[in-house]
Design a protein around this motif. Structure first.
Motif, mmCIF file in Angstrom:
data_model
loop_
_atom_site.group_PDB
_atom_site.id
_atom_site.type_symbol
_atom_site.label_atom_id
_atom_site.label_comp_id
_atom_site.label_asym_id
_atom_site.label_seq_id
_atom_site.Cartn_x
_atom_site.Cartn_y
_atom_site.Cartn_z
ATOM 1 N N ARG A 12 0.822 -1.215 0.000
ATOM 2 C CA ARG A 12 0.000 0.000 0.000
ATOM 3 C C ARG A 12 0.858 1.268 0.000
ATOM 4 N NH1 ARG A 12 -5.069 -1.285 4.156
ATOM 5 N NH2 ARG A 12 -5.529 -3.387 3.360
ATOM 6 N N ASN A 13 2.110 1.157 0.473
ATOM 7 C CA ASN A 13 2.949 2.345 0.614
ATOM 8 C C ASN A 13 4.282 2.275 -0.118
ATOM 9 O OD1 ASN A 13 1.159 3.696 2.574
ATOM 10 N ND2 ASN A 13 1.757 2.025 3.944
ATOM 11 N N HIS A 14 4.785 1.068 -0.401
ATOM 12 C CA HIS A 14 6.104 0.945 -1.004
ATOM 13 C C HIS A 14 6.112 -0.148 -2.064
ATOM 14 C CE1 HIS A 14 6.890 2.562 3.119
ATOM 15 N NE2 HIS A 14 7.649 3.395 2.427
ATOM 16 N N ASN A 15 7.125 -0.082 -2.932
ATOM 17 C CA ASN A 15 7.285 -1.058 -4.012
ATOM 18 C C ASN A 15 8.692 -1.647 -3.956
ATOM 19 O OD1 ASN A 15 4.707 -0.092 -5.175
ATOM 20 N ND2 ASN A 15 5.927 1.710 -5.702
ATOM 21 N N TYR A 16 8.800 -2.904 -4.393
ATOM 22 C CA TYR A 16 10.080 -3.603 -4.346
ATOM 23 C C TYR A 16 10.265 -4.391 -5.637
ATOM 24 C CZ TYR A 16 9.430 -2.615 0.621
ATOM 25 O OH TYR A 16 9.207 -1.985 1.817
ATOM 26 N N TYR A 17 11.522 -4.460 -6.082
ATOM 27 C CA TYR A 17 11.835 -5.280 -7.256
ATOM 28 C C TYR A 17 13.098 -6.072 -6.943
ATOM 29 C CZ TYR A 17 11.860 -6.790 -12.090
ATOM 30 O OH TYR A 17 11.781 -7.560 -13.227
ATOM 31 N N TYR A 43 20.485 -8.968 -13.944
ATOM 32 C CA TYR A 43 19.540 -7.906 -14.250
ATOM 33 C C TYR A 43 19.584 -6.714 -13.289
ATOM 34 C CZ TYR A 43 17.339 -11.417 -17.267
ATOM 35 O OH TYR A 43 17.094 -12.371 -18.234
ATOM 36 N N THR A 44 20.334 -6.800 -12.196
ATOM 37 C CA THR A 44 20.235 -5.739 -11.192
ATOM 38 C C THR A 44 20.689 -4.384 -11.722
ATOM 39 O OG1 THR A 44 22.330 -6.587 -10.308
ATOM 40 C CG2 THR A 44 20.319 -7.155 -9.118
ATOM 41 N N GLU A 45 21.760 -4.357 -12.514
ATOM 42 C CA GLU A 45 22.220 -3.077 -13.042
ATOM 43 C C GLU A 45 21.184 -2.484 -13.984
ATOM 44 O OE1 GLU A 45 25.972 -1.027 -15.442
ATOM 45 O OE2 GLU A 45 25.995 -3.174 -15.014
ATOM 46 N N ALA A 82 10.783 2.209 -6.689
ATOM 47 C CA ALA A 82 10.847 0.901 -6.046
ATOM 48 C C ALA A 82 12.233 0.667 -5.469
ATOM 49 C CB ALA A 82 10.499 -0.209 -7.037
ATOM 50 N N GLU A 83 12.269 -0.075 -4.374
ATOM 51 C CA GLU A 83 13.542 -0.511 -3.800
ATOM 52 C C GLU A 83 14.007 -1.751 -4.550
ATOM 53 O OE1 GLU A 83 15.145 -2.573 0.313
ATOM 54 O OE2 GLU A 83 13.597 -1.012 0.462
ATOM 55 N N ILE A 84 15.254 -1.765 -5.002
ATOM 56 C CA ILE A 84 15.784 -2.876 -5.795
ATOM 57 C C ILE A 84 16.760 -3.665 -4.934
ATOM 58 C CG2 ILE A 84 17.093 -3.520 -7.848
ATOM 59 C CD1 ILE A 84 16.051 -0.879 -9.092
ATOM 60 N N ARG A 85 16.589 -4.975 -4.885
ATOM 61 C CA ARG A 85 17.480 -5.856 -4.140
ATOM 62 C C ARG A 85 17.923 -6.985 -5.041
ATOM 63 N NH1 ARG A 85 16.356 -6.173 1.376
ATOM 64 N NH2 ARG A 85 18.064 -7.707 1.452
ATOM 65 N N GLU A 86 19.102 -7.534 -4.722
ATOM 66 C CA GLU A 86 19.649 -8.639 -5.517
ATOM 67 C C GLU A 86 19.509 -9.952 -4.763
ATOM 68 O OE1 GLU A 86 24.078 -9.904 -6.962
ATOM 69 O OE2 GLU A 86 23.353 -7.937 -7.682
ATOM 70 N N THR A 87 19.001 -10.957 -5.459
ATOM 71 C CA THR A 87 18.887 -12.286 -4.871
ATOM 72 C C THR A 87 20.123 -13.109 -5.211
ATOM 73 O OG1 THR A 87 17.506 -14.267 -4.733
ATOM 74 C CG2 THR A 87 17.642 -13.210 -6.873
ATOM 75 N N ASP A 88 20.518 -13.973 -4.297
ATOM 76 C CA ASP A 88 21.645 -14.892 -4.526
ATOM 77 C C ASP A 88 21.436 -16.100 -3.628
ATOM 78 O OD1 ASP A 88 22.469 -14.094 -1.945
ATOM 79 O OD2 ASP A 88 23.778 -12.527 -2.767
ATOM 80 N N ARG A 89 22.458 -16.972 -3.531
ATOM 81 C CA ARG A 89 22.290 -18.194 -2.747
ATOM 82 C C ARG A 89 22.015 -17.896 -1.277
ATOM 83 N NH1 ARG A 89 26.345 -19.344 -6.394
ATOM 84 N NH2 ARG A 89 25.982 -21.136 -7.767
#
Length: 357
Positions: free
Chosen positions: A46-51, A57-59, A68-75
């Motif tokens: 309702r207040n924030h977005n995340y990707y 793809y992060t760059e 949106a807040e961008i975070r990187e997934t890894d192991r």
């Protein structure tokens, strides 16, 4: 262009704290950023977005995703862990998920690992995507103009001896040459008796004089699809060919004339279907009048006999009746229309008069 705010704006009314977007099409619709397949997750609260996405793809995501807040997934930081961080931070108890897209295996994994209730929301997302805004329409119109330029070039290449595959390949090349990002779908190019296959695959069959050639194709621009079909004749036509063509054109125009906000998809389909049935070709029109077009080539709502719901203003729908005589010939004519309160706007400009090359 993104639709984070549009999605967030309906969450409270549907008793949702957030939606989890794993489907490629919905991720793009929300964020305006394309990553292929399952290589990304978007969350709209309702207040924030995340990707979230991986190192491939992060760059690119940082360059294109806004708001949106961008975070990187890894192991060490799998998607489920990143999502749970958002769930705790935003105090999420009910999160929507795409029940029509998510695999059973993914749903099981998310259900086991996420610390909230998962609620089906595909219908809600389809409803939001059904109504296009001006920026979306401009992308679709540009995609349509590109496809039409490709068609104009390709007409000079259609002649006896050229194969269906060659015409299909040239259409693809021309659309990319004129600025398309990709094709909307694999183009259909069928000739003569192959024309009775509505979704026939281009083959090595040479085009011959006295045949129809049906071309169904489209491209993507700004992430949005175009879709069109034109049927042309080579050399000459028989009386039957001309009758079938004119019947399909009359049916298409009848369906377009009936299209208006508030009219059901079934009523639009029925207006075209009656023309074909009255001409004696009813059994040879097996598919529906049209489908919605957008981020995906087939969206909702549709102009089908089974759709008893009213079409909303802003929906973009194909208008594509056809007649298919098994083993003999087929004709389909397809435009794309935008549903309005007053009727509809046809965004396809290519001529529909019977063309004999």
């Amino acid at each position: 262009m993104n639709h984070f705010k549009k999605i967030a704006g309906v969450l409270e009314a549907h008793g949702l704290d957030a939606v989890l977007l794993t489907c490629e099409a919905n991720r793009f619709y929300a964020s305006g950023f394309h990553s292929s397949g399952t290589d990304g997750v978007a969350i709209v609260t309702r207040n924030h977005n995340y990707y979230f996405t991986d190192s491939r793809y992060t760059e690119a995501a940082a360059r294109h995703v806004r708001d949106a807040e961008i975070r990187e997934t890894d192991r060490e930081h799998p998607y489920s862990a990143l999502i749970n961080e958002v769930i705790e931070k935003e105090h999420i108890t009910r999160m929507g998920y795409e029940d029509e897209y998510m695999t059973a295996a993914d749903f099981r994994r998310f259900s086991e690992k996420l610390h909230c209730e998962l609620v089906p929301v595909t219908e809600l997302l389809w409803t939001l995507r059904a109504v296009k805004d001006q920026a979306e329409l401009e992308c679709m119109i540009q995609a349509q103009r590109i496809a039409e330029k490709a068609l104009a070039d390709i007409l000079g290449e259609i002649r006896p001896g050229v194969t269906e595959k060659e015409i299909a390949a040239l259409l693809l090349y021309k659309m990319l040459h004129y600025g398309a990002e990709d094709k909307s779908f694999d183009p259909i190019v069928v000739s003569g008796p192959n024309g009775s296959l509505p979704h026939g695959v281009p083959s090595e069959k040479p085009i011959q004089a006295g045949e129809f050639v049906t071309m169904d194709f489209g491209c993507k621009f700004g992430g949005y699809c175009s879709d069109m079909t034109r049927t042309v004749a080579v050399g000459h036509v028989t009386e039957e060919m001309e009758t079938v063509y004119n019947t399909v054109l009359k049916a298409q125009l009848a369906g377009i004339a009936a299209a208006k906000a508030g009219v059901t998809g079934a009523a639009v389909d029925g207006a075209a279907r009656r023309v074909i049935a009255d001409a004696g070709y009813g059994p040879y029109f097996g598919h529906s009048f049209g489908h919605s077009v957008g981020v995906e080539i087939h969206e909702n709502p549709n102009a089908t006999p089974s759709n008893s719901k009213p079409l909303p203003a802003g929906a973009v729908i194909s208008a594509e009746p056809g007649i298919y005589l098994p083993g003999k010939l087929g004709v389909r004519i397809e435009d794309v229309i935008v549903i309005t309160e007053q009727g509809c706007q046809n965004i396809t400009l290519a001529s529909k008069e019977l063309l004999i090359l």
